[in-house]
Design a protein around this motif. Structure first.
Motif, PDB file in Angstrom:
ATOM      1  N   LEU A   5      12.770   0.637   5.619  1.00  0.00           N
ATOM      2  CA  LEU A   5      11.726   1.050   4.723  1.00  0.00           C
ATOM      3  C   LEU A   5      10.406   0.604   5.523  1.00  0.00           C
ATOM      4  N   ILE A   6       9.515   1.530   6.063  1.00  0.00           N
ATOM      5  CA  ILE A   6       8.336   1.261   6.873  1.00  0.00           C
ATOM      6  C   ILE A   6       7.292   1.151   6.054  1.00  0.00           C
ATOM      7  N   CYS A   7       6.517  -0.043   5.748  1.00  0.00           N
ATOM      8  CA  CYS A   7       5.466  -0.403   4.853  1.00  0.00           C
ATOM      9  C   CYS A   7       4.352  -0.741   5.490  1.00  0.00           C
ATOM     10  N   LEU A   8       3.237  -0.647   4.844  1.00  0.00           N
ATOM     11  CA  LEU A   8       1.976  -1.032   4.978  1.00  0.00           C
ATOM     12  C   LEU A   8       1.358  -1.879   3.977  1.00  0.00           C
ATOM     13  N   TYR A   9       0.865  -3.076   4.055  1.00  0.00           N
ATOM     14  CA  TYR A   9       0.535  -4.243   3.183  1.00  0.00           C
ATOM     15  C   TYR A   9      -0.908  -4.523   3.339  1.00  0.00           C
ATOM     16  N   ASP A  10      -1.595  -4.621   2.579  1.00  0.00           N
ATOM     17  CA  ASP A  10      -3.056  -5.071   2.334  1.00  0.00           C
ATOM     18  C   ASP A  10      -3.315  -6.482   2.391  1.00  0.00           C
ATOM     19  N   ILE A  47      11.252  -3.052   6.968  1.00  0.00           N
ATOM     20  CA  ILE A  47      12.160  -3.977   6.150  1.00  0.00           C
ATOM     21  C   ILE A  47      13.597  -3.251   6.127  1.00  0.00           C
ATOM     22  N   LYS A  48      14.561  -3.740   6.947  1.00  0.00           N
ATOM     23  CA  LYS A  48      15.845  -3.173   6.912  1.00  0.00           C
ATOM     24  C   LYS A  48      16.655  -3.785   5.929  1.00  0.00           C
ATOM     25  N   PHE A  49      17.386  -2.815   5.247  1.00  0.00           N
ATOM     26  CA  PHE A  49      18.335  -3.253   4.023  1.00  0.00           C
ATOM     27  C   PHE A  49      19.784  -3.239   4.392  1.00  0.00           C
ATOM     28  N   LEU A  50      20.406  -4.241   4.642  1.00  0.00           N
ATOM     29  CA  LEU A  50      21.799  -4.331   4.919  1.00  0.00           C
ATOM     30  C   LEU A  50      22.572  -5.299   3.775  1.00  0.00           C
ATOM     31  N   THR A  51      23.643  -5.063   3.789  1.00  0.00           N
ATOM     32  CA  THR A  51      24.926  -6.129   3.308  1.00  0.00           C
ATOM     33  C   THR A  51      25.269  -6.868   4.543  1.00  0.00           C
ATOM     34  N   ILE A  52      25.786  -7.776   4.426  1.00  0.00           N
ATOM     35  CA  ILE A  52      26.289  -8.833   5.483  1.00  0.00           C
ATOM     36  C   ILE A  52      27.334  -8.204   6.238  1.00  0.00           C
ATOM     37  N   ASP A  53      28.335  -7.239   5.303  1.00  0.00           N
ATOM     38  CA  ASP A  53      29.264  -6.579   6.463  1.00  0.00           C
ATOM     39  C   ASP A  53      28.673  -5.337   7.482  1.00  0.00           C
ATOM     40  N   LEU A 102       0.704  -1.258  -0.104  1.00  0.00           N
ATOM     41  CA  LEU A 102      -0.125   0.067  -0.041  1.00  0.00           C
ATOM     42  C   LEU A 102       0.906   1.163   0.109  1.00  0.00           C
ATOM     43  N   SER A 103       1.757   1.176   0.995  1.00  0.00           N
ATOM     44  CA  SER A 103       2.698   2.413   1.080  1.00  0.00           C
ATOM     45  C   SER A 103       4.090   2.047   1.596  1.00  0.00           C
ATOM     46  N   GLY A 104       4.827   2.992   1.416  1.00  0.00           N
ATOM     47  CA  GLY A 104       6.266   2.782   2.264  1.00  0.00           C
ATOM     48  C   GLY A 104       6.832   3.948   2.304  1.00  0.00           C
ATOM     49  N   PHE A 105       7.852   4.238   3.360  1.00  0.00           N
ATOM     50  CA  PHE A 105       8.652   5.609   3.492  1.00  0.00           C
ATOM     51  C   PHE A 105      10.017   5.043   4.191  1.00  0.00           C
ATOM     52  N   THR A 106      10.987   5.822   4.072  1.00  0.00           N
ATOM     53  CA  THR A 106      12.253   5.365   4.716  1.00  0.00           C
ATOM     54  C   THR A 106      12.227   5.981   6.431  1.00  0.00           C
ATOM     55  N   GLY A 107      13.075   5.448   7.105  1.00  0.00           N
ATOM     56  CA  GLY A 107      12.769   5.863   8.713  1.00  0.00           C
ATOM     57  C   GLY A 107      13.957   7.094   9.068  1.00  0.00           C
TER      58      GLY A 107
END
Length: 260
Positions: free
Chosen positions: A82-87, A95-101, A68-73
């Motif tokens: 990314l803070i998300c709302l689903y239906d 959802i936090k986006f990282l590399t392993i390092d 539905l929508s999403g925005f960064t924190g």
């Protein structure tokens, strides 16, 4: 449970995505406190850095549900989330986006759901989760100036501004300190209704004012009393108390109380 169904669907999709190296889940999933009101805290590990590219972050998010929508924190100090709302069903997902390092610096150890190379488990094994604790000196250096600020607003009749100030104090000072006193992680006012002993929760409630001058002053007085009690119990000897500021501000407090 809708959260588990969402996580299983996301796992199935990301396992087939060659750009994804791992996925983990944290938050209430770890403590087994998940209920119908819980959100989902995912950590997505990618071969190349994704955070910083909002459109790419959204692309990943859209691939795993009825987005539905999403925005960064940035507002919570974490632009990699990314803070998300689903239906279908309606669900809040971070959802936090990282590399392993980037994963060596973390506040908790999540449950690994995908680890295609084994590097995620290795990174967890050689690092330690550290939840940030409040700096007592930082609080003491600011507290009496904050009280003075509230007195200025009450004195001028800016009651709404003063009213909001108490929420700030509970989030930054009283919630964390009371959690520490009760042997909990200092997560602001999260779950204080269930996590504090009865007396501590009653004292915290006393810092909640009604919209009136008298109630604001009473709540500020209760805030001062609570802070001094927590300071005496928790602060170590190397915290330098701002005694001069405390004395002057409390004198001004008495002056404001006498006015009508």
């Amino acid at each position: 449970m809708i959260q588990q169904q969402f996580i299983e669907k996301a796992k199935a999709i990301f396992e087939k995505d060659n750009s994804v190296t791992g996925m983990a889940v944290g938050g209430s999933w770890l403590t087994k406190e998940i209920d119908e009101f819980s959100d989902v805290d995912l950590v997505l590990f990618t071969e190349q850095k994704v955070s910083g590219d909002r459109e790419l972050m959204l692309q990943y998010a859209r691939s795993i549900g009825d987005f539905l929508s999403g925005f960064t924190g940035e507002h919570v100090g974490e632009p990699r989330v990314l803070i998300c709302l689903y239906d279908n069903p309606l669900l809040h997902v971070d959802i936090k986006f990282l590399t392993i390092d980037e994963f060596s610096d973390r506040v908790e150890t999540p449950v690994i759901l995908i680890d295609k190379t084994g590097m995620l488990a290795a990174q967890i094994a050689q690092s330690q989760a550290k939840f940030p604790y409040p700096d007592y000196q930082w609080i003491e250096d600011r507290f009496w100036t904050w009280v003075h600020y509230a007195l200025l607003k009450i004195g001028r009749g800016e009651y709404m501004e003063a009213f909001d100030f108490f929420g700030f104090l509970r989030m930054v000072v009283f919630g964390p300190l009371l959690h520490i006193k009760n042997n909990n992680l200092p997560r602001g006012v999260r779950k204080v209704e269930m996590s504090l002993n009865t007396d501590d929760f009653i004292n915290l409630q006393k810092t909640i004012p009604q919209y009136s001058r008298q109630s604001l002053l009473e709540s500020l007085h209760n805030s001062v009393v609570l802070y001094k009690e927590l300071r005496a119990e928790l602060f170590v000897n190397n915290v330098q108390l701002q005694k001069n500021a405390e004395v002057k501000v409390l004198e001004y407090f008495e002056e404001i109380k006498k006015r009508k």
